[in-house]
Design an enzyme around this catalytic site. Structure first.
Site, PDB file in Angstrom:
ATOM      1  N   TYR A  12       0.836  -1.201   0.000  1.00  0.00           N
ATOM      2  CA  TYR A  12       0.000   0.000   0.000  1.00  0.00           C
ATOM      3  C   TYR A  12       0.871   1.250   0.000  1.00  0.00           C
ATOM      4  O   TYR A  12       0.578   2.217  -0.689  1.00  0.00           O
ATOM      5  CB  TYR A  12      -0.942  -0.007   1.217  1.00  0.00           C
ATOM      6  CG  TYR A  12      -1.968  -1.107   1.153  1.00  0.00           C
ATOM      7  CD1 TYR A  12      -3.139  -0.960   0.418  1.00  0.00           C
ATOM      8  CD2 TYR A  12      -1.761  -2.313   1.815  1.00  0.00           C
ATOM      9  CE1 TYR A  12      -4.072  -1.981   0.348  1.00  0.00           C
ATOM     10  CE2 TYR A  12      -2.694  -3.345   1.748  1.00  0.00           C
ATOM     11  CZ  TYR A  12      -3.847  -3.158   1.014  1.00  0.00           C
ATOM     12  OH  TYR A  12      -4.767  -4.173   0.934  1.00  0.00           O
ATOM     13  N   GLU A  32      -1.255 -16.263 -10.800  1.00  0.00           N
ATOM     14  CA  GLU A  32      -0.216 -15.424 -11.422  1.00  0.00           C
ATOM     15  C   GLU A  32       1.178 -15.995 -11.182  1.00  0.00           C
ATOM     16  O   GLU A  32       2.005 -15.999 -12.086  1.00  0.00           O
ATOM     17  CB  GLU A  32      -0.330 -13.993 -10.931  1.00  0.00           C
ATOM     18  CG  GLU A  32      -1.601 -13.323 -11.414  1.00  0.00           C
ATOM     19  CD  GLU A  32      -1.640 -11.837 -11.174  1.00  0.00           C
ATOM     20  OE1 GLU A  32      -0.576 -11.218 -10.934  1.00  0.00           O
ATOM     21  OE2 GLU A  32      -2.741 -11.271 -11.242  1.00  0.00           O
ATOM     22  N   CYS A  87      -6.417  -5.254  -7.767  1.00  0.00           N
ATOM     23  CA  CYS A  87      -6.194  -4.877  -6.369  1.00  0.00           C
ATOM     24  C   CYS A  87      -5.679  -6.061  -5.550  1.00  0.00           C
ATOM     25  O   CYS A  87      -5.114  -5.864  -4.474  1.00  0.00           O
ATOM     26  CB  CYS A  87      -7.453  -4.276  -5.761  1.00  0.00           C
ATOM     27  SG  CYS A  87      -8.932  -5.274  -5.944  1.00  0.00           S
ATOM     28  N   HIS A  88      -5.825  -7.288  -6.074  1.00  0.00           N
ATOM     29  CA  HIS A  88      -5.293  -8.460  -5.361  1.00  0.00           C
ATOM     30  C   HIS A  88      -3.771  -8.440  -5.312  1.00  0.00           C
ATOM     31  O   HIS A  88      -3.172  -9.138  -4.502  1.00  0.00           O
ATOM     32  CB  HIS A  88      -5.789  -9.765  -6.016  1.00  0.00           C
ATOM     33  CG  HIS A  88      -5.377  -9.943  -7.440  1.00  0.00           C
ATOM     34  ND1 HIS A  88      -6.081  -9.380  -8.488  1.00  0.00           N
ATOM     35  CD2 HIS A  88      -4.332 -10.610  -7.993  1.00  0.00           C
ATOM     36  CE1 HIS A  88      -5.486  -9.707  -9.628  1.00  0.00           C
ATOM     37  NE2 HIS A  88      -4.420 -10.451  -9.358  1.00  0.00           N
ATOM     38  N   ASN A 134     -12.535  -0.554  -5.144  1.00  0.00           N
ATOM     39  CA  ASN A 134     -12.310  -0.904  -6.539  1.00  0.00           C
ATOM     40  C   ASN A 134     -13.521  -1.664  -7.077  1.00  0.00           C
ATOM     41  O   ASN A 134     -13.807  -2.775  -6.638  1.00  0.00           O
ATOM     42  CB  ASN A 134     -11.049  -1.772  -6.665  1.00  0.00           C
ATOM     43  CG  ASN A 134     -10.814  -2.301  -8.055  1.00  0.00           C
ATOM     44  OD1 ASN A 134     -11.438  -1.889  -9.025  1.00  0.00           O
ATOM     45  ND2 ASN A 134      -9.898  -3.244  -8.157  1.00  0.00           N
TER      46      ASN A 134
END
Length: 155
Positions: A92, A150, A123-124, A115
């Site tokens: 963040y 990912e 945002c993950h 979001n």
């Protein structure tokens, strides 16, 4: 006029909303909401196809028109999220620096929370300063699944 359609996916049930020109929302859906009637448009079919490709590790970026509604600061944060490379994370605090206010880590967290188009606006990929997973609208288990997708398929 908005169109919405509900889908069962690898990470659970979601709804996708579009306004006739762009995707405006993706929501994690509880079981009771899944029976709601929807109108599946060409844009919604394109969105779910790209999401399914992402879930299978066949896509690492999205090519969809997006129209998230939010404040100027929120949109700036969401834009910064889209710059985080596939398979990587940022804290963040790092996002706060990117948007030009290094003391705004908490505000970045609030923008992340608001979001409206999770997964596509990733945002993950934002984690705590200590590297821990914190907060996610779909639950930490879904955030963990998305990050694993990912990591496993990073090209």
């Amino acid at each position: 006029m908005e169109n919405v359609y509900y889908y069962n996916t690898k990470i659970g049930k979601i709804s996708i909303v579009e306004n006739g020109a762009a995707i405006t929302k993706i929501c994690f859906v509880n079981k009771d909401e899944l029976n709601v009637e929807g109108n599946e448009t060409e844009l919604l079919r394109k969105a779910i196809k790209q999401l399914e490709e992402f879930f299978e590790g066949e896509r690492n970026c999205f090519d969809l028109p997006l129209a998230p509604k939010g404040t100027e600061f929120q949109r700036k944060v969401w834009s910064a999220l889209q710059e985080i490379p596939f398979g990587e994370t940022r804290s963040y605090g790092e996002i706060a620096q990117i948007v030009g206010n290094e003391k705004a880590a908490r505000a970045v967290g609030m923008a992340n929370n608001k979001n409206p188009i999770p997964i596509i606006i990733p945002c993950h990929r934002v984690i705590g300063a200590n590297g821990k997973l914190v907060g996610y609208a779909g639950g930490l288990n879904i955030k963990e699944k998305l990050l694993k997708i990912e990591k496993d398929y990073k090209r």
